[in-house]
Design a protein around this motif. Structure first.
Motif, PDB file in Angstrom:
ATOM      1  N   GLN A 111      -6.569  -0.210  -0.953  1.00 49.62           N
ATOM      2  CA  GLN A 111      -5.758  -1.396  -1.225  1.00 49.62           C
ATOM      3  C   GLN A 111      -4.286  -1.044  -1.380  1.00 49.62           C
ATOM      4  O   GLN A 111      -3.403  -1.701  -0.808  1.00 49.62           O
ATOM      5  CB  GLN A 111      -6.265  -2.096  -2.488  1.00 49.62           C
ATOM      6  N   LEU A 112      -3.997   0.004  -2.142  1.00 57.04           N
ATOM      7  CA  LEU A 112      -2.603   0.389  -2.371  1.00 57.04           C
ATOM      8  C   LEU A 112      -1.953   0.914  -1.095  1.00 57.04           C
ATOM      9  O   LEU A 112      -0.746   0.758  -0.907  1.00 57.04           O
ATOM     10  CB  LEU A 112      -2.528   1.425  -3.492  1.00 57.04           C
ATOM     11  N   GLY A 113      -2.745   1.510  -0.214  1.00 57.34           N
ATOM     12  CA  GLY A 113      -2.202   1.947   1.068  1.00 57.34           C
ATOM     13  C   GLY A 113      -1.728   0.799   1.925  1.00 57.34           C
ATOM     14  O   GLY A 113      -0.899   0.969   2.823  1.00 57.34           O
ATOM     15  N   ALA A 114      -2.251  -0.405   1.633  1.00 60.15           N
ATOM     16  CA  ALA A 114      -1.827  -1.600   2.365  1.00 60.15           C
ATOM     17  C   ALA A 114      -0.720  -2.362   1.652  1.00 60.15           C
ATOM     18  O   ALA A 114       0.201  -2.865   2.287  1.00 60.15           O
ATOM     19  CB  ALA A 114      -3.034  -2.523   2.585  1.00 60.15           C
ATOM     20  N   VAL A 115      -0.800  -2.464   0.314  1.00 62.98           N
ATOM     21  CA  VAL A 115       0.120  -3.343  -0.412  1.00 62.98           C
ATOM     22  C   VAL A 115       1.324  -2.615  -1.004  1.00 62.98           C
ATOM     23  O   VAL A 115       2.324  -3.256  -1.328  1.00 62.98           O
ATOM     24  CB  VAL A 115      -0.610  -4.117  -1.534  1.00 62.98           C
ATOM     25  N   ALA A 116       1.250  -1.290  -1.154  1.00 64.94           N
ATOM     26  CA  ALA A 116       2.362  -0.553  -1.758  1.00 64.94           C
ATOM     27  C   ALA A 116       2.660   0.736  -1.012  1.00 64.94           C
ATOM     28  O   ALA A 116       2.780   1.808  -1.623  1.00 64.94           O
ATOM     29  CB  ALA A 116       2.064  -0.266  -3.227  1.00 64.94           C
ATOM     30  N   PRO A 117       2.796   0.702   0.313  1.00 66.31           N
ATOM     31  CA  PRO A 117       3.017   1.944   1.072  1.00 66.31           C
ATOM     32  C   PRO A 117       4.317   2.646   0.706  1.00 66.31           C
ATOM     33  O   PRO A 117       4.430   3.868   0.874  1.00 66.31           O
ATOM     34  CB  PRO A 117       3.027   1.456   2.527  1.00 66.31           C
ATOM     35  N   GLU A 118       5.282   1.895   0.182  1.00 62.07           N
ATOM     36  CA  GLU A 118       6.567   2.485  -0.167  1.00 62.07           C
ATOM     37  C   GLU A 118       6.462   3.439  -1.361  1.00 62.07           C
ATOM     38  O   GLU A 118       7.367   4.240  -1.593  1.00 62.07           O
ATOM     39  CB  GLU A 118       7.587   1.382  -0.477  1.00 62.07           C
ATOM     40  N   ARG A 119       5.347   3.394  -2.101  1.00 63.15           N
ATOM     41  CA  ARG A 119       5.164   4.283  -3.252  1.00 63.15           C
ATOM     42  C   ARG A 119       4.264   5.473  -2.922  1.00 63.15           C
ATOM     43  O   ARG A 119       3.980   6.283  -3.812  1.00 63.15           O
ATOM     44  CB  ARG A 119       4.553   3.515  -4.434  1.00 63.15           C
ATOM     45  N   LEU A 120       3.813   5.568  -1.665  1.00 62.71           N
ATOM     46  CA  LEU A 120       2.842   6.588  -1.288  1.00 62.71           C
ATOM     47  C   LEU A 120       3.350   7.465  -0.167  1.00 62.71           C
ATOM     48  O   LEU A 120       4.033   6.996   0.741  1.00 62.71           O
ATOM     49  CB  LEU A 120       1.529   5.932  -0.849  1.00 62.71           C
ATOM     50  N   THR A 121       2.978   8.750  -0.217  1.00 63.37           N
ATOM     51  CA  THR A 121       3.191   9.636   0.920  1.00 63.37           C
ATOM     52  C   THR A 121       1.956   9.695   1.801  1.00 63.37           C
ATOM     53  O   THR A 121       2.043  10.063   2.973  1.00 63.37           O
ATOM     54  CB  THR A 121       3.535  11.058   0.442  1.00 63.37           C
ATOM     55  N   GLY A 122       0.794   9.335   1.240  1.00 59.14           N
ATOM     56  CA  GLY A 122      -0.434   9.336   2.023  1.00 59.14           C
ATOM     57  C   GLY A 122      -1.639   9.111   1.134  1.00 59.14           C
ATOM     58  O   GLY A 122      -1.534   9.027  -0.098  1.00 59.14           O
ATOM     59  N   LEU A 123      -2.803   9.004   1.771  1.00 55.96           N
ATOM     60  CA  LEU A 123      -4.071   8.783   1.080  1.00 55.96           C
ATOM     61  C   LEU A 123      -5.097   9.835   1.481  1.00 55.96           C
ATOM     62  O   LEU A 123      -5.144  10.252   2.639  1.00 55.96           O
ATOM     63  CB  LEU A 123      -4.674   7.419   1.442  1.00 55.96           C
ATOM     64  N   THR A 124      -5.927  10.217   0.516  1.00 56.94           N
ATOM     65  CA  THR A 124      -7.177  10.909   0.801  1.00 56.94           C
ATOM     66  C   THR A 124      -8.267  10.117   0.098  1.00 56.94           C
ATOM     67  O   THR A 124      -8.306  10.051  -1.132  1.00 56.94           O
ATOM     68  CB  THR A 124      -7.175  12.358   0.281  1.00 56.94           C
ATOM     69  N   VAL A 125      -9.134   9.472   0.882  1.00 55.68           N
ATOM     70  CA  VAL A 125     -10.172   8.602   0.326  1.00 55.68           C
ATOM     71  C   VAL A 125     -11.519   9.308   0.453  1.00 55.68           C
ATOM     72  O   VAL A 125     -11.857   9.836   1.525  1.00 55.68           O
ATOM     73  CB  VAL A 125     -10.211   7.246   1.042  1.00 55.68           C
ATOM     74  N   LEU A 126     -12.283   9.291  -0.637  1.00 50.12           N
ATOM     75  CA  LEU A 126     -13.550  10.005  -0.695  1.00 50.12           C
ATOM     76  C   LEU A 126     -14.711   9.030  -0.830  1.00 50.12           C
ATOM     77  O   LEU A 126     -14.750   8.222  -1.768  1.00 50.12           O
ATOM     78  CB  LEU A 126     -13.555  10.965  -1.889  1.00 50.12           C
ATOM     79  N   SER A 127     -15.630   9.093   0.105  1.00 47.90           N
ATOM     80  CA  SER A 127     -16.897   8.354   0.103  1.00 47.90           C
ATOM     81  C   SER A 127     -16.754   6.883   0.465  1.00 47.90           C
ATOM     82  O   SER A 127     -17.491   6.376   1.312  1.00 47.90           O
ATOM     83  CB  SER A 127     -17.619   8.468  -1.260  1.00 47.90           C
ATOM     84  N   THR A 128     -15.831   6.160  -0.151  1.00 43.16           N
ATOM     85  CA  THR A 128     -15.787   4.705  -0.029  1.00 43.16           C
ATOM     86  C   THR A 128     -15.084   4.254   1.241  1.00 43.16           C
ATOM     87  O   THR A 128     -13.926   4.621   1.473  1.00 43.16           O
ATOM     88  CB  THR A 128     -15.041   4.093  -1.223  1.00 43.16           C
ATOM     89  N   PRO A 129     -15.723   3.424   2.068  1.00 43.91           N
ATOM     90  CA  PRO A 129     -15.067   2.915   3.273  1.00 43.91           C
ATOM     91  C   PRO A 129     -14.005   1.872   2.947  1.00 43.91           C
ATOM     92  O   PRO A 129     -13.940   1.360   1.818  1.00 43.91           O
ATOM     93  CB  PRO A 129     -16.219   2.279   4.058  1.00 43.91           C
TER      94      PRO A 129
END
Length: 278
Positions: A111-129
């Motif tokens: 969710q945050l990768g979609a709504v707050a990308p300006e606060r993130l350098t990237g995502l590593t998501v584990l297990s959950t689609p």
């Protein structure tokens, strides 16, 4: 912003516990646990990241922190959970973080990768689609049967009665290692914690006009999925990449749902690969 060491942070009168380790001036990684875990789910991952020069922040999330446990399920809607994480980032004194999430923490990361990308350098998501991939899979695979427990968790009080004193043996049957299962069993035995965790499920269908309709992730993303996961099937995992509009990696692991606890070196290696990308 100036980075500062923290052990707690407060938002709207709620106080959250945080493990803050590693070099204060290192790039910051935020690690979000799922149900029925806590910040210690990443205990075997964190030292590897710290040794590589990265700062890590692992909070006990809403419902799991004793000072941040609202009684109403409506207080666990997505926008509140998202704002908790952003408040943590602000208090820690950093502009952008790499976000790691497992189970419900993974949902929040997507969710945050979609709504707050300006606060993130990237995502590593584990297990959950990705949540939208999960919805699609409900009518295109056996995922609805795998997720039947989510409907049971909507009921008041009954899930608490069913799970009370059974968290540890249930987790062991689901393949979680014995030490972690015992830790979560002890943690959830304290009054209120089990209900706090279940409220994440109970808020899932509650309407919220504040929730953003943005679904596409626009930061570099790696998704690790265990092919022995009893609750999250292949169809949703394979659909998740269609919701990312940035560099994307899908890594299939010969493991079950409990990746941070059962495969910490694999998880840490994937995170480090993400952090080292130009």
């Amino acid at each position: 912003m100036t980075p500062q060491r923290i052990s707690t942070f407060t938002r709207d009168g709620l106080t959250f516990e945080v493990s803050d380790t590693g070099p204060l001036d290192g790039q910051t990684v935020v690690l979000l646990h799922g149900f029925p875990a806590n910040r210690h789910s990443f205990d075997e991952v964190v030292p590897i990241l710290n040794a590589a020069g990265f700062r890590t922040l692992a909070p006990n999330q809403r419902g799991y922190s004793d000072g941040a446990r609202p009684h109403r399920s409506r207080d666990y809607r997505a926008v509140e959970l998202q704002r908790d994480v952003l408040a943590l980032v602000d208090v820690a004194g950093v502009d952008r973080v790499h976000l790691v999430g497992h189970d419900w923490g993974g949902v929040l990361a997507w969710q945050l990768g979609a709504v707050a990308p300006e606060r993130l350098t990237g995502l590593t998501v584990l297990s959950t689609p990705h949540p939208s991939a999960m919805i699609r899979s409900l009518v295109a695979s056996a995922q609805a049967l795998r997720s039947f427990y989510v409907l049971v968790f909507q009921l008041p009080m009954l899930p608490e009665l069913l799970l009370r004193k059974k968290v540890e043996p249930l987790l062991r049957r689901m393949g979680l290692n014995a030490d972690a299962a015992a830790e979560y069993g002890r943690f959830m035995s304290k009054h209120g914690r089990l209900t706090g965790g279940l409220h994440w499920y109970r808020a899932l269908w509650l309407p919220d006009r504040r929730t953003s309709r943005r679904r596409l992730v626009t930061v570099p993303t790696t998704y690790l999925w265990g092919n022995g996961d009893q609750t999250l099937g292949r169809r949703a995992a394979e659909l998740s990449g269609s919701y990312v509009r940035a560099e994307y990696r899908f890594i299939e692991v010969d493991e079950n749902h409990w990746l941070p606890e059962n495969a910490p070196r694999v998880v840490a290696a994937a995170i480090l690969d993400d952090l080292r990308l130009p």
